[in-house]
Design an enzyme around this catalytic site. Structure first.
Site, short mmCIF file in Angstrom:
data_model
loop_
_atom_site.label_atom_id
_atom_site.label_comp_id
_atom_site.label_asym_id
_atom_site.label_seq_id
_atom_site.Cartn_x
_atom_site.Cartn_y
_atom_site.Cartn_z
N GLY A 1 32.25 62.08 -13.74
CA GLY A 1 31.62 62.70 -14.91
C GLY A 1 30.29 63.35 -14.62
CB VAL A 2 28.06 65.31 -16.73
CG1 VAL A 2 28.84 66.57 -16.52
CG2 VAL A 2 28.37 64.67 -18.07
N GLY A 3 26.00 63.73 -15.07
CA GLY A 3 24.79 62.93 -15.21
C GLY A 3 24.43 62.14 -13.97
CG ASN A 4 20.46 61.01 -13.87
OD1 ASN A 4 20.42 62.07 -13.28
ND2 ASN A 4 19.65 60.70 -14.87
CD GLU B 1 33.98 68.65 -17.76
OE1 GLU B 1 34.93 68.37 -18.50
OE2 GLU B 1 32.83 68.23 -17.94
CG ASN C 1 24.85 64.78 -24.11
OD1 ASN C 1 23.78 65.11 -24.61
ND2 ASN C 1 24.92 63.98 -23.06
N GLY D 1 34.69 66.58 -21.02
CA GLY D 1 36.04 66.48 -20.47
C GLY D 1 36.49 65.05 -20.30
O1 0RQ Z 1 18.28 58.07 -22.74
O2 0RQ Z 1 17.64 60.24 -21.82
O3 0RQ Z 1 16.14 59.02 -23.41
O4 0RQ Z 1 16.48 58.15 -21.07
O5 0RQ Z 1 21.29 57.82 -23.20
O6 0RQ Z 1 21.88 57.72 -20.43
O7 0RQ Z 1 22.13 56.04 -18.64
O8 0RQ Z 1 20.82 58.20 -18.15
O9 0RQ Z 1 23.35 58.16 -18.44
O10 0RQ Z 1 22.84 60.65 -18.01
O11 0RQ Z 1 24.99 59.51 -17.36
O12 0RQ Z 1 24.46 59.95 -19.79
C1 0RQ Z 1 27.30 59.01 -22.02
C2 0RQ Z 1 25.32 60.42 -22.56
C3 0RQ Z 1 25.41 59.12 -20.41
C4 0RQ Z 1 26.89 61.14 -20.72
C5 0RQ Z 1 26.24 59.91 -21.44
C6 0RQ Z 1 20.59 56.62 -23.54
C7 0RQ Z 1 19.80 56.30 -22.29
C8 0RQ Z 1 19.33 57.68 -21.87
C9 0RQ Z 1 21.42 58.90 -21.02
P1 0RQ Z 1 17.03 58.93 -22.21
P2 0RQ Z 1 21.96 57.50 -18.84
P3 0RQ Z 1 23.90 59.64 -18.31
C10 0RQ Z 1 33.33 64.94 -18.33
C11 0RQ Z 1 32.28 63.92 -18.43
C12 0RQ Z 1 30.15 62.22 -22.47
C13 0RQ Z 1 30.84 63.39 -21.82
C14 0RQ Z 1 31.48 63.05 -20.51
C15 0RQ Z 1 27.82 61.93 -21.64
C16 0RQ Z 1 20.53 58.56 -22.23
O13 0RQ Z 1 27.61 60.69 -19.61
O14 0RQ Z 1 27.39 62.79 -22.39
O15 0RQ Z 1 31.83 61.93 -20.23
N1 0RQ Z 1 29.15 61.61 -21.61
N2 0RQ Z 1 31.65 64.06 -19.72
O16 0RQ Z 1 18.76 55.42 -22.57
C17 0RQ Z 1 21.47 54.56 -27.35
C18 0RQ Z 1 23.19 53.46 -26.20
C19 0RQ Z 1 22.80 54.16 -25.02
C20 0RQ Z 1 21.74 55.08 -25.12
C21 0RQ Z 1 22.50 55.08 -23.07
N3 0RQ Z 1 24.19 52.59 -26.18
N4 0RQ Z 1 22.51 53.70 -27.32
N5 0RQ Z 1 21.07 55.29 -26.28
N6 0RQ Z 1 21.58 55.61 -23.89
N7 0RQ Z 1 23.25 54.18 -23.74
C22 0RQ Z 1 34.16 64.94 -17.13
C23 0RQ Z 1 33.68 65.65 -15.88
O17 0RQ Z 1 34.41 65.87 -15.00
C24 0RQ Z 1 32.28 66.10 -15.75
#
Ligand code: 0RQ
Length: 499
Positions: free
Chosen positions: A258-261, A284, A374, A378
């Site tokens: 997936g996306v992100g850190n 993706e 967000n 995908g």
């Molecule tokens: O907040 O930005 O204020 O620090 O959410 O969380 O842990 O840095 O993780 O960057 O990987 O994002 C699900 C959003 C995770 C992303 C999600 C807060 C946390 C932090 C970000 P800050 P992390 P990530 C497609 C792949 C859906 C789409 C997908 C996403 C911020 O992975 O958008 O999967 N996924 N696409 O503090 C409140 C909670 C929280 C929370 C985390 N339970 N409640 N805030 N945070 N958990 C397929 C591909 O192939 C690409």
């Protein structure tokens, strides 16, 4: 037909109030920059003159700040779909100033063709090359570009000199026929090509080309920390044990991450584990970690819809195009995320959850069930069709005040039927073949943060009956505690009478 070069301001004049605009690109990669910025300027002027100016925005996924951010700040967005990650746009969405609807990314192009969302008046895309007979070579993100170009009445091209014309050949552009005439999508391995290295458009629809050399609005990745490293290590450990047990073929299977850190860290850990053979990626978003592993020979091939990498990495790729050109393929999201292909090839999928419940349901999108983060992206395209679907998440968020594992998710994106494995920094919950109560023990004991384990156990020990033992009065007690006291740990079960 001679190419007509215009300024970004002139291009913006082709966009009218109320238009539906389809943008190329995916993540900041490949997104137009100077024309959306000029549209935002135009919207501001129209608003100052007391006239309305808002457009409907269709994109591949998230975009750069000059697209979503600028348009949001100019209050120029009527509606928006699908995935977004702009702080300013998110605020408007959650204030319901912008109508937003979320959907599986693989479905947007076909649903535009089916006419579900009205016409596309203008397509605005970024290209590395465009010819007089209408061949367009996209840059580093494809998204819905071929479909919006075909459907639109007018096409505006940002010709970006930062991307060499020689990247022609790195794209595989195809659009399937629509039902009842659709045939199979003949991608049998990640490197299979089914289309052309360019998008062919009717050149008379190109109303203007805007020259630019602007870089993408990218952010880069946070440095790896103990938590993300531990999650990556646990994912690698799980996949190695599956390989050893013969439940994954010895040549391994394509991976989607997936996306992100967290996702970037997971891929890095997998690539560096010598017990896992060099593998292919069918994903993706191709992030930095994949490129690093390609250079080490640990990733053999990567198919995606966006090369969403840092500026240093893209320069490295362009400097060494001969090495990378036959190892990377960029496709429209309709193909990169296609459920049929994912199921056929047996893709192992790894996505990040916002929260999961103890029965294995996953929320990827809504903070406390109400605020859009967000979007689904995908994650559903891949998860539902995976060979093994994995969700990763740190066990807690916001300095431990939020547990990622709750009695019941406050919004559902991926149901327990699609979610096979959950992994946090503490361990692995293998949910395959387990009943709801067995899944709950697996998740609480292996993945939840130790501070939250007793609180989650207590939920189960309250004498609740049924196959999936939920107490409908108390299932959101964690969320309520957070909303009332700013900390889920303050949950007080004595407030809820035992059943
Ligand atoms: O907040 O930005 O204020 O620090 O959410 O969380 O842990 O840095 O993780 O960057 O990987 O994002 C699900 C959003 C995770 C992303 C999600 C807060 C946390 C932090 C970000 P800050 P992390 P990530 C497609 C792949 C859906 C789409 C997908 C996403 C911020 O992975 O958008 O999967 N996924 N696409 O503090 C409140 C909670 C929280 C929370 C985390 N339970 N409640 N805030 N945070 N958990 C397929 C591909 O192939 C690409």
């Amino acid at each position: 037909m001679a190419l007509k070069f215009i300024t970004a301001q002139e291009a913006a004049e082709f966009v009218n109030d109320g238009d539906n605009v389809g943008f190329g690109g995916f993540t900041p990669a490949g997104c137009p920059k100077v024309v959306p910025h000029a549209i935002a300027e135009r919207a501001r002027k129209e608003h100052e003159a007391g006239r309305s100016f808002k457009i409907g925005v269709f994109t591949g996924a998230s975009t750069g700040d000059r697209l979503d951010g600028e348009l949001a700040r100019a209050n120029a967005v009527k509606f928006r779909t699908p995935y977004q990650s702009s702080k300013d746009l998110r605020k408007l969405i959650n204030d319901r100033e912008v109508q937003y609807f979320d959907l599986h990314l693989s479905m947007l192009a076909q649903e535009l063709r089916y006419g579900f969302y009205g016409p596309i008046n203008v397509a605005i895309i970024e290209a590395a090359d465009v010819t007089e007979d209408g061949e367009i070579v996209p840059t580093t993100g494809v998204g819905i570009l071929p479909t919006v170009c075909r459907l639109a009445d007018k096409i505006i091209v940002e010709l970006n000199a930062r991307h060499p014309k020689e990247i022609r050949g790195m794209h595989d552009i195809a659009e399937p026929l629509d039902p009842p005439h659709r045939r199979d999508m003949p991608v049998y391995k990640p490197s299979d090509r089914v289309g052309q290295p360019f998008v062919k458009v009717d050149p008379s629809k190109i109303v203007g080309i805007v020259k630019t050399d602007e870089p993408n609005d990218d952010k880069g990745f946070a440095p790896l920390d103990e938590t993300t490293l531990a999650i990556g290590h646990n994912v690698a450990k799980f996949l190695v044990s599956e390989l050893k047990a013969g439940r994954i073929p010895k040549e391994f299977l394509p991976l989607q991450s997936g996306v992100g850190n967290v996702a970037n860290a997971v891929l890095g850990a997998l690539g560096n584990d010598e017990n896992i053979p060099a593998f292919n990626v069918y994903t993706e978003v191709i992030q930095d970690a994949v490129i690093g592993l390609m250079k080490k020979g640990r990733v053999k091939f990567a198919s995606g819809c966006s090369l969403s990498v840092s500026r240093e990495t893209i320069l490295d790729i362009y400097k060494n195009l001969d090495f990378f050109k036959d190892k990377i393929l960029l496709r429209p999201e309709e193909y990169s995320n296609n459920p049929e292909i994912v199921r056929r090839m047996g893709v192992i999928t790894i996505n990040t959850a916002l929260e999961a419940d103890i029965f294995g349901n996953v929320n990827s999108t809504h903070v406390t069930g109400t605020k859009m983060m967000n979007g689904l992206g995908g994650s559903g395209d891949f998860t539902r069709n995976a060979y093994i679907s994995i969700f990763t998440t740190p066990s807690v968020a916001k300095e431990g005040k939020i547990s990622a594992f709750v009695p019941m998710v406050s919004h559902l994106d991926h149901s327990e039927h699609s979610v096979k494995v959950i992994i946090s920094e503490y361990g692995i919950a293998d949910l395959r073949g387990k009943s709801p109560i067995q899944k709950a023990h697996e998740i609480i004991e292996n993945c939840a943060h130790p501070d939250y384990r007793p609180l989650l156990r207590e939920y189960l020990e309250r004498g609740i009956k049924g196959h999936t033992p939920h107490d409908l009065d108390a299932c959101f007690a964690f969320h309520k505690a957070f909303m009332e006291n700013g900390d889920m740990k303050t949950v007080d079960w004595s407030k809820y009478p035992k059943k």
